[in-house]
Design an enzyme around this catalytic site. Structure first.
Site, PDB file in Angstrom:
ATOM      1  NE  ARG A 146      -1.378   2.606   2.538  1.00  0.00           N
ATOM      2  CZ  ARG A 146      -0.992   3.665   3.242  1.00  0.00           C
ATOM      3  NH1 ARG A 146      -0.821   4.804   2.006  1.00  0.00           N
ATOM      4  NH2 ARG A 146      -0.297   3.929   4.200  1.00  0.00           N
ATOM      5  CG  ASP A 147       3.685   4.159   3.009  1.00  0.00           C
ATOM      6  OD1 ASP A 147       3.894   4.909   2.248  1.00  0.00           O
ATOM      7  OD2 ASP A 147       4.261   4.221   4.278  1.00  0.00           O
ATOM      8  CG  ASN A 203       7.460   3.074   3.157  1.00  0.00           C
ATOM      9  OD1 ASN A 203       7.219   4.072   4.210  1.00  0.00           O
ATOM     10  ND2 ASN A 203       6.936   3.212   2.266  1.00  0.00           N
ATOM     11  CG  HIS A 227       9.406   7.299   4.957  1.00  0.00           C
ATOM     12  ND1 HIS A 227       8.884   7.852   4.084  1.00  0.00           N
ATOM     13  CD2 HIS A 227       8.503   6.385   5.631  1.00  0.00           C
ATOM     14  CE1 HIS A 227       7.791   7.382   4.099  1.00  0.00           C
ATOM     15  NE2 HIS A 227       7.453   6.386   4.849  1.00  0.00           N
ATOM     16  CB  CYS A 236       4.222   9.950   1.331  1.00  0.00           C
ATOM     17  SG  CYS A 236       2.723  11.270   1.177  1.00  0.00           S
ATOM     18  CG  HIS A 245       5.323   4.412   8.778  1.00  0.00           C
ATOM     19  ND1 HIS A 245       4.409   3.619   8.142  1.00  0.00           N
ATOM     20  CD2 HIS A 245       5.791   5.023   7.752  1.00  0.00           C
ATOM     21  CE1 HIS A 245       4.395   3.540   6.960  1.00  0.00           C
ATOM     22  NE2 HIS A 245       5.253   4.583   6.685  1.00  0.00           N
TER      23      HIS A 245
HETATM   24 MG    MG Z   1       5.600   5.338   4.408  1.00  0.00          MG
END
Ligand code: MG
Length: 307
Positions: free
Chosen positions: A13-14, A254, A214, A245, A212
């Protein structure tokens, strides 16, 4: 230190939503199945957002409908979808999605740009989303709240820990089952991580807090290590380091799942995930997307296979 960490896989997803190439629904199902076979238990693989804004996620309805038709194949895996509002929730519920990620930010500038709502408005929307989901699925639903830009914002710059903690608190009181504290543009450092995590863990407990990170500036693993030392036991990461993003300029990468697991394996922290199988899967993803894989572990692994 307890010896187990839950890795929350966000690559499908991300990760994918920031890729120019669109992966077919069949390929997404294939990668999701393989990730589960590698030992991943929490997997985010869809977003019920506007398809004109995020075309990579336009097939989420079809994807979840296909999964629902063979749900028993997926064993204990929890499959998550992002729902920004009630419209997205209704689409997600209709195809059997039951684990929902809600997305807000520590800064109004980013929230407005990314989800078209102020922080306060998004929290009110989530309240409504939660109530509808719980009523229509007899309470058999789980919620995860993302606090993006918790350390820095592409619009507002540096973010104080106080600001981030205010939004974390609001989500905790909503309540959501888990709060993922995000470094959306990869500017956090271990000291900043501590400033947010120490009070958040003290107040809301280890079981409800995830991180989360990056790797935009190369600090994702260092930040993860600091988070682990402080007690965090849920870490988000992305297969091969896919994604960033699309609405945060410069946000790339990520934390790669393989890089994280390599470090955890070395520290004798269990994840239940097979590292080599993941690395093989990353190389296949690189082929599909026609782009190099950013995971350092996968790069080294691929090189060692060629020697
Ligand atoms: Mg992310």
């Amino acid at each position: 230190m307890s010896t187990r960490v839950e890795v929350f896989e966000v690559g499908l997803r991300d990760g994918l939503q920031n890729e120019p190439r669109i992966l077919s629904t069949a390929d997404k199902i294939y990668f999701a199945r393989e990730l589960v076979a590698c030992g991943i238990r929490d997997l985010e693989l869809g977003a019920f957002v506007r398809p004109d804004r995020v075309p990579q996620m336009a097939d989420s309805g079809r994807l979840f409908a296909l999964i629902r038709s063979k749900r028993s194949d997926w064993g204990p895996a929890r499959l998550w979808s992002l729902v920004p509002n009630r419209v997205g929730l209704h689409r997600a519920l209709a195809v059997g999605s039951r684990n929902f990620a809600l997305f807000t930010a520590a800064t109004n500038g980013f929230a407005e740009k990314n989800i078209g709502m102020s922080i306060a408005k998004s929290l009110r929307e989530f309240q409504a989303v939660k109530q509808i989901a719980e009523e229509s699925a007899d309470g058999r639903v789980r919620f995860r709240g993302y606090v993006s830009t918790a350390f820095g914002c592409p619009i507002e710059g540096k973010v104080s820990s106080k600001k981030a903690l205010k939004v974390i608190e609001a989500l905790a009181k909503l309540p959501v089952d888990q709060i993922s504290i995000g470094d959306t543009i990869g500017v956090a450092d271990p000291r900043g991580v501590e400033a947010v995590l120490r009070p958040a863990l003290r107040e809301w407990g280890v079981s409800r807090i995830a991180v989360h990170f990056h790797d935009t500036r190369g600090t994702a693993l260092a930040n993860s290590l600091r988070a682990l030392d402080l007690g965090v036991r849920v870490i988000d990461s992305s297969l091969g380091g896919l994604g960033g993003c699309p609405f945060a300029p410069g946000a790339a990468g990520n934390l790669a799942t393989e890089d994280l697991i390599y470090m955890l394996n070395g520290m004798r922290i269990k994840t239940g995930i097979d590292l080599d199988s993941l690395a093989r899967l990353s190389l296949l993803m690189a082929k599909k997307l026609k782009r190099p894989i950013t995971s350092r572990y996968v790069q080294a692994w691929a090189k060692s296979k060629c020697e």
